[in-house]
Design a protein around this motif. Sequence first.
Motif, PDB file in Angstrom:
ATOM      1  N   ILE A 157      64.609   0.961 -34.670  1.00 30.90           N
ATOM      2  CA  ILE A 157      63.910   0.432 -35.851  1.00 30.90           C
ATOM      3  C   ILE A 157      64.187   1.349 -37.043  1.00 30.90           C
ATOM      4  O   ILE A 157      64.422   0.889 -38.165  1.00 30.90           O
ATOM      5  N   ALA A 160      67.937   0.738 -38.077  1.00 30.72           N
ATOM      6  CA  ALA A 160      68.250  -0.582 -38.617  1.00 30.72           C
ATOM      7  C   ALA A 160      67.565  -0.852 -39.945  1.00 30.72           C
ATOM      8  O   ALA A 160      68.115  -1.569 -40.789  1.00 30.72           O
ATOM      9  N   ILE A 161      66.356  -0.297 -40.144  1.00 31.38           N
ATOM     10  CA  ILE A 161      65.546  -0.696 -41.302  1.00 31.38           C
ATOM     11  C   ILE A 161      65.074   0.510 -42.117  1.00 31.38           C
ATOM     12  O   ILE A 161      65.326   0.601 -43.321  1.00 31.38           O
ATOM     13  N   LEU A 244      57.109  -3.078 -34.866  1.00 32.24           N
ATOM     14  CA  LEU A 244      57.973  -3.407 -35.989  1.00 32.24           C
ATOM     15  C   LEU A 244      57.177  -3.980 -37.148  1.00 32.24           C
ATOM     16  O   LEU A 244      57.417  -3.646 -38.310  1.00 32.24           O
ATOM     17  N   THR A 248      57.327  -1.836 -40.516  1.00 32.57           N
ATOM     18  CA  THR A 248      58.058  -2.512 -41.586  1.00 32.57           C
ATOM     19  C   THR A 248      57.109  -2.997 -42.678  1.00 32.57           C
ATOM     20  O   THR A 248      57.399  -2.877 -43.879  1.00 32.57           O
ATOM     21  N   TRP A 335      73.038  -8.325 -42.498  1.00 35.12           N
ATOM     22  CA  TRP A 335      71.790  -7.652 -42.123  1.00 35.12           C
ATOM     23  C   TRP A 335      71.088  -7.077 -43.355  1.00 35.12           C
ATOM     24  O   TRP A 335      69.872  -7.218 -43.515  1.00 35.12           O
ATOM     25  N   ILE A 339      67.251  -8.213 -44.678  1.00 37.63           N
ATOM     26  CA  ILE A 339      66.118  -7.314 -44.925  1.00 37.63           C
ATOM     27  C   ILE A 339      65.661  -7.402 -46.371  1.00 37.63           C
ATOM     28  O   ILE A 339      64.454  -7.437 -46.665  1.00 37.63           O
ATOM     29  N   TYR A 364      65.897  -8.864 -35.882  1.00 38.94           N
ATOM     30  CA  TYR A 364      66.077  -7.447 -35.527  1.00 38.94           C
ATOM     31  C   TYR A 364      66.702  -7.318 -34.139  1.00 38.94           C
ATOM     32  O   TYR A 364      67.624  -6.509 -33.936  1.00 38.94           O
ATOM     33  N   TRP A 367      70.276  -7.836 -34.385  1.00 41.56           N
ATOM     34  CA  TRP A 367      70.974  -6.650 -34.892  1.00 41.56           C
ATOM     35  C   TRP A 367      71.157  -5.629 -33.775  1.00 41.56           C
ATOM     36  O   TRP A 367      72.233  -5.033 -33.637  1.00 41.56           O
TER      37      TRP A 367
END
Length: 411
Positions: A157, A160-161, A244, A248, A335, A339, A364, A367
């Motif tokens: 997490i 990726a973000i 998440l 997020t 991706w 987001i 997610y 990804w």
Amino acid sequence: MEGQTASSPIAEESEMATANSISDMPSSTARPTPGLLVMLAAMQPEQLEEVLGKLTASFSRESLTIATPDAHAPDAWPGLRIIPAPGSNASWTLTAADFLHAYQLAGENEARAILMLGPGAGSMHGDGLRDLANLVVAAPSDLAIPFYQLPPNAGLINSAILYPLTRALFASRARFPLAVDIGLSMRMAERLSVAAQRFAGGNQAEALLWPVNEAAVAAFTTHEVDVGPRVTPQPADADITAILSAVTGSLFADIDAKAAHWQRPRSLSPSRNAAPMAPAHEAPADNAPMLDAFRLAYSNLQEVWSLVLPPNSLLGLKRLYATDGAAFRMPDSLWARIIYDFLLAYRLRTINRGHLLGALIPLYLAWVASHINITASGTNPERHIEAVAMAFESDKPYLVSRWRWPDRFNP
């Protein structure tokens, strides 16, 4: 000048916004001046023993004040100044309440700097603990953030973000912007304490703060420290949807609150002079359940996704849906755009925020499945994450334009 970052040579992905070398730090034999408050999370006695042993090997006992919720610690370590600390409800990251308590205790004990350590901190190298503390005690830095060496499929997490968003919007190379261990100057601690007071009462025990973003807005100096491997604490509830959504959603809210800052152009600090990255030895994870979850969501969430994502992104997802498992690759640009569009939908409340973040979960997972395939083919995980972060940086003008003119790109 924006918040500055210096990096130690470990991986391409890890430093913070502006570059000062941590070679300016005190050497391993240097002693800090008195006044370091070390605030510890609740941990098992053997872990506490390990942490205190490493701290006292690097610092004189007179320079330390240890705050711990462990009532037996003063008896076990009679030579240390140990004070009681409030227990924390957080098991895997620092919360607003933790920062508020740390600042209060530091003021009461005339500390000059604070080192906050989460559960499992004893797994870090002693020199990593020392360097985190030295940066804020010796005053070259307001915020010291660790760079952890984690297994390839850990902390995704973040990869990726959290990391690419923080890097693109706040010009920070902080590889772990929600680190569970952190060093703070007193003015940084005061700023975080003020931020924590925005959350009323019991909400402080669960609410997350984003120190890297706060430091960037305040133009405080930030450094990153290579602390080596670490056993990462796990949430009590391992539900990926809950984790998440909470993390997020918190980051999206902080980005919304700081929009006036991140919309202005800023230069990212130069890349660190990274040591060669060792190839990953972890066996590839089974990504079939993730692909199944994505394909099921593709069939069921078209209506929701079409409210959030533009036609080009929906077309990209359609192509992914038609791709078999081994060849499944999510383009980095797709991706990043996903987001950014979810962030915009969060700001505009296009749909209920809980439903919105729930609809992000299968994307997610797609990804992650793609990342597993890419790394299984021989690409170093950090190189792929670096490419993802660069895609977020490249697409930032899209976010800024949509933020200012939300309807401009609508069909």
